[in-house]
Design an enzyme around this catalytic site. Sequence first.
Site, PDB file in Angstrom:
ATOM      1  CB  SER A   9      86.332  99.548  54.117  1.00  0.00           C
ATOM      2  OG  SER A   9      87.406 100.450  54.144  1.00  0.00           O
ATOM      3  CE1 TYR A  46      91.927  99.292  48.177  1.00  0.00           C
ATOM      4  CE2 TYR A  46      90.134  99.464  46.605  1.00  0.00           C
ATOM      5  CZ  TYR A  46      90.764  98.800  47.639  1.00  0.00           C
ATOM      6  OH  TYR A  46      90.228  97.642  48.145  1.00  0.00           O
ATOM      7  CE  LYS A  84      87.425  99.502  48.674  1.00  0.00           C
ATOM      8  NZ  LYS A  84      86.100  98.889  48.463  1.00  0.00           N
TER       9      LYS A  84
HETATM   10  N1  LIG Z   1      90.792  91.554  46.168  1.00  0.00           N
HETATM   11  C1  LIG Z   1      91.361  92.100  47.211  1.00  0.00           C
HETATM   12  O1  LIG Z   1      92.534  91.816  47.551  1.00  0.00           O
HETATM   13  C2  LIG Z   1      90.617  93.093  48.046  1.00  0.00           C
HETATM   14  C3  LIG Z   1      89.388  93.604  47.642  1.00  0.00           C
HETATM   15  N2  LIG Z   1      88.728  94.492  48.464  1.00  0.00           N
HETATM   16  C4  LIG Z   1      87.411  95.011  48.097  1.00  0.00           C
HETATM   17  O2  LIG Z   1      86.476  93.925  48.090  1.00  0.00           O
HETATM   18  C5  LIG Z   1      85.492  94.144  47.074  1.00  0.00           C
HETATM   19  C6  LIG Z   1      85.457  92.950  46.124  1.00  0.00           C
HETATM   20  O3  LIG Z   1      86.765  92.806  45.626  1.00  0.00           O
HETATM   21  P1  LIG Z   1      87.058  91.820  44.380  1.00  0.00           P
HETATM   22  O4  LIG Z   1      86.221  90.606  44.481  1.00  0.00           O
HETATM   23  O5  LIG Z   1      88.533  91.703  44.276  1.00  0.00           O
HETATM   24  O6  LIG Z   1      86.495  92.718  43.167  1.00  0.00           O
HETATM   25  P2  LIG Z   1      86.707  92.517  41.589  1.00  0.00           P
HETATM   26  O7  LIG Z   1      87.532  93.664  41.100  1.00  0.00           O
HETATM   27  O8  LIG Z   1      87.127  91.137  41.276  1.00  0.00           O
HETATM   28  O9  LIG Z   1      85.208  92.712  41.056  1.00  0.00           O
HETATM   29  C7  LIG Z   1      84.606  93.981  41.167  1.00  0.00           C
HETATM   30  C8  LIG Z   1      83.139  93.820  40.851  1.00  0.00           C
HETATM   31  O10 LIG Z   1      82.489  95.081  40.924  1.00  0.00           O
HETATM   32  C9  LIG Z   1      81.687  95.252  39.749  1.00  0.00           C
HETATM   33  N3  LIG Z   1      81.576  96.691  39.496  1.00  0.00           N
HETATM   34  C10 LIG Z   1      82.580  97.570  39.329  1.00  0.00           C
HETATM   35  N4  LIG Z   1      82.094  98.806  39.109  1.00  0.00           N
HETATM   36  C11 LIG Z   1      80.748  98.702  39.130  1.00  0.00           C
HETATM   37  C12 LIG Z   1      79.676  99.619  38.952  1.00  0.00           C
HETATM   38  N5  LIG Z   1      79.892 100.915  38.699  1.00  0.00           N
HETATM   39  N6  LIG Z   1      78.414  99.163  39.030  1.00  0.00           N
HETATM   40  C13 LIG Z   1      78.178  97.852  39.286  1.00  0.00           C
HETATM   41  N7  LIG Z   1      79.145  96.927  39.471  1.00  0.00           N
HETATM   42  C14 LIG Z   1      80.407  97.354  39.390  1.00  0.00           C
HETATM   43  C15 LIG Z   1      82.429  94.474  38.661  1.00  0.00           C
HETATM   44  O11 LIG Z   1      81.589  94.032  37.619  1.00  0.00           O
HETATM   45  P3  LIG Z   1      81.446  94.868  36.215  1.00  0.00           P
HETATM   46  O12 LIG Z   1      82.818  95.121  35.691  1.00  0.00           O
HETATM   47  O13 LIG Z   1      80.623  93.960  35.353  1.00  0.00           O
HETATM   48  O14 LIG Z   1      80.714  96.127  36.576  1.00  0.00           O
HETATM   49  C16 LIG Z   1      82.885  93.252  39.464  1.00  0.00           C
HETATM   50  O15 LIG Z   1      81.836  92.322  39.535  1.00  0.00           O
HETATM   51  C17 LIG Z   1      85.886  95.460  46.380  1.00  0.00           C
HETATM   52  O16 LIG Z   1      85.159  96.517  46.972  1.00  0.00           O
HETATM   53  C18 LIG Z   1      87.369  95.608  46.720  1.00  0.00           C
HETATM   54  O17 LIG Z   1      87.775  96.964  46.743  1.00  0.00           O
HETATM   55  C19 LIG Z   1      89.242  94.913  49.674  1.00  0.00           C
HETATM   56  C20 LIG Z   1      90.453  94.423  50.093  1.00  0.00           C
HETATM   57  C21 LIG Z   1      91.213  93.484  49.316  1.00  0.00           C
HETATM   58  C1  LIG Z   2     102.327  96.830  64.285  1.00  0.00           C
HETATM   59  C2  LIG Z   2     102.746  97.377  62.957  1.00  0.00           C
HETATM   60  C3  LIG Z   2     102.666  96.343  61.857  1.00  0.00           C
HETATM   61  C4  LIG Z   2     102.448  97.023  60.532  1.00  0.00           C
HETATM   62  C5  LIG Z   2     102.382  96.032  59.401  1.00  0.00           C
HETATM   63  C6  LIG Z   2     101.818  96.748  58.179  1.00  0.00           C
HETATM   64  C7  LIG Z   2     101.409  95.761  57.107  1.00  0.00           C
HETATM   65  C8  LIG Z   2     100.471  96.448  56.130  1.00  0.00           C
HETATM   66  C9  LIG Z   2      99.647  95.423  55.358  1.00  0.00           C
HETATM   67  C10 LIG Z   2      98.603  96.136  54.548  1.00  0.00           C
HETATM   68  C11 LIG Z   2      97.804  95.166  53.707  1.00  0.00           C
HETATM   69  C12 LIG Z   2      96.875  95.919  52.781  1.00  0.00           C
HETATM   70  C13 LIG Z   2      96.038  94.977  51.960  1.00  0.00           C
HETATM   71  C14 LIG Z   2      95.233  95.792  50.978  1.00  0.00           C
HETATM   72  C15 LIG Z   2      94.236  94.927  50.245  1.00  0.00           C
HETATM   73  C16 LIG Z   2      93.554  95.768  49.184  1.00  0.00           C
HETATM   74  O1  LIG Z   2      92.669  96.490  49.470  1.00  0.00           O
HETATM   75  C17 LIG Z   2      94.115  95.692  47.795  1.00  0.00           C
HETATM   76  N1  LIG Z   2      94.329  94.316  47.384  1.00  0.00           N
HETATM   77  C18 LIG Z   2      93.166  96.379  46.825  1.00  0.00           C
HETATM   78  O2  LIG Z   2      92.163  95.521  46.401  1.00  0.00           O
END
Ligand SMILES: NC(=O)C1=CN([C@@H]2O[C@H](COP(=O)(O)OP(=O)(O)OC[C@H]3O[C@@H](n4cnc5c(N)ncnc54)[C@H](OP(=O)(O)O)[C@@H]3O)[C@@H](O)[C@H]2O)C=CC1
Ligand SMILES: CCCCCCCCCCCCCCCC(=O)[C@@H](N)CO
Length: 320
Positions: free
Chosen positions: A168, A182, A186
Site C-alpha cells: 500500500s 492513487y 492504496k
Molecule cells: N516509490 C515510492 O516512493 C513508493 C512506492 N510505493 C509502492 O511500492 C510499489 C513499488 O514501487 P516502485 O518500485 O516505485 O514502482 P515502479 O513504478 O518503479 O515500478 C512499478 C512496477 O510495476 C510493474 N507493473 C505496472 N503495472 C503492471 C501490470 N499491470 N502488470 C504487471 N506489472 C506491472 C512495472 O513494470 P512494467 O511497466 O513492465 O509492467 C514495474 O516493474 C508500488 O506498488 C508503489 O505504489 C508506495 C509508497 C512509496
Molecule cells: C502528527 C501529525 C504529523 C503529520 C505529518 C504528515 C506528513 C505526511 C507525509 C506523507 C508521506 C506520503 C508518502 C507517499 C509515498 C507514495 O506513495 C508516493 N511516492 C507514490 O509512490
Amino acid sequence: MKGFSCSGQVILISGGSQGLGESFAKRFVQGENSGSSDDTNNKVIIVSRSESKLQKACERIGVDGISLEQYVQGKDQNKNGNENGACLVYHSCDISSYTSVEAMFALLRKSELIPTQVYMCAGGSIPKLFVDLTPEELQNGITMNYTTAVNLSHVSLKHNVPHLLFFSSEVAFFPFIGYSQYAPLKQSIRSLVSVLRQEHSDKRITCVYPGNFQSEGYDLENMTKPSITKEIEGPSHPVTAAECRDKIISSINWGLDEITTDSIGWILMACDQGFNKHNTKQFMFIFSWIIGAILNITVVPIYMLICKFQIYQWKKNKNT
Ligand SMILES: NC(=O)C1=CN([C@@H]2O[C@H](COP(=O)(O)OP(=O)(O)OC[C@H]3O[C@@H](n4cnc5c(N)ncnc54)[C@H](OP(=O)(O)O)[C@@H]3O)[C@@H](O)[C@H]2O)C=CC1
Ligand SMILES: CCCCCCCCCCCCCCCC(=O)[C@@H](N)CO
C-alpha cells in the site's frame, strides 16, 4: 507467528522489472545485504508487462534469467542456478488481466514453481489535481494499483500460497491533495487485507505502507507532482529502494505484518485507529495506540489547520 524465511523459497514478485520489486529479487537471488551468502537457494520469479525491462532487470541483478516458458520446457534450468543454487525466472504478464494471471499460474504449476511467497509490488502513481487527470490516467490508477493486487492475490489464494505481501502506501493513512489517482486505491488494498485476514487466518498476509523511496516510478511521478503535494510529503524523505527493502524484510523477520518504512509512516499508522487494528502486528503496538490517541486529540487537529493553510496559500499563489 507464521514463519518467514529468505532461503529455499519460491518467491514471485510482481513489479519485479524495476524499483522495489527488482530490489527484492536481487536480495533473494544474490543475498545482497543479507549478511550471509547462503541466504538464497531461492527460486525467484519476476513478473511485469515488459519482457525487455525484465531482461534488463536480470542483467542488473547479475544472474542469467530464464523465461518461464523456457523453464517449463526444462531448458538449462540447472545451468541457470548460480553458485548457491538460486534461480531467476522472468515472465511477461499484465496482471491487471485475470486470465493472464491464471495462465501464468498454470505454467507455474507445470514447472512446480507455485510460490511460497507472493510480493505484489506492481503499482504507481500519477500525482495531479483530480480534474487535470485524463480518463486513461484515472483508469490506470485503478488497474495498476488495485486490480493487479486483486487478481494476483485471488489466484494465489486459489493455489494456496501461504504468504501474501501487499504494498500500500503511507497515503493510505493520510490521503492528500495531488494523490486522487492513487491514494483511494492504496486505501482499498488496506481494506482488502483486513477482510482477507479474517477469511484466511491460516495464511500470512503482510501489508507494507512505504514512505518515499527512490525508483524509476518515483522519478516519473515527480514530473507531474504539484508543489503542494511535494511540500506535504516532505517529512517522508526518499530512501534507496534497497534501504526500504531491508527495513521491510527485517520487520517481516520480526513477525510484523503491518509495516511502515520511515518514522513519519509509523506516526501516521499510530494515528490511524479503529477496527481491525488490534492484532499485535505493528511495531511497538501498545505504545503506538497510546501515542496515536494522544496525537489525535492534540497535534493532529493543529497539523490539519496548518495543512489547510498551506493548501490555501498554494491555491492563492497559483491563481495570482
Ligand atoms: N516509490 C515510492 O516512493 C513508493 C512506492 N510505493 C509502492 O511500492 C510499489 C513499488 O514501487 P516502485 O518500485 O516505485 O514502482 P515502479 O513504478 O518503479 O515500478 C512499478 C512496477 O510495476 C510493474 N507493473 C505496472 N503495472 C503492471 C501490470 N499491470 N502488470 C504487471 N506489472 C506491472 C512495472 O513494470 P512494467 O511497466 O513492465 O509492467 C514495474 O516493474 C508500488 O506498488 C508503489 O505504489 C508506495 C509508497 C512509496
Ligand atoms: C502528527 C501529525 C504529523 C503529520 C505529518 C504528515 C506528513 C505526511 C507525509 C506523507 C508521506 C506520503 C508518502 C507517499 C509515498 C507514495 O506513495 C508516493 N511516492 C507514490 O509512490
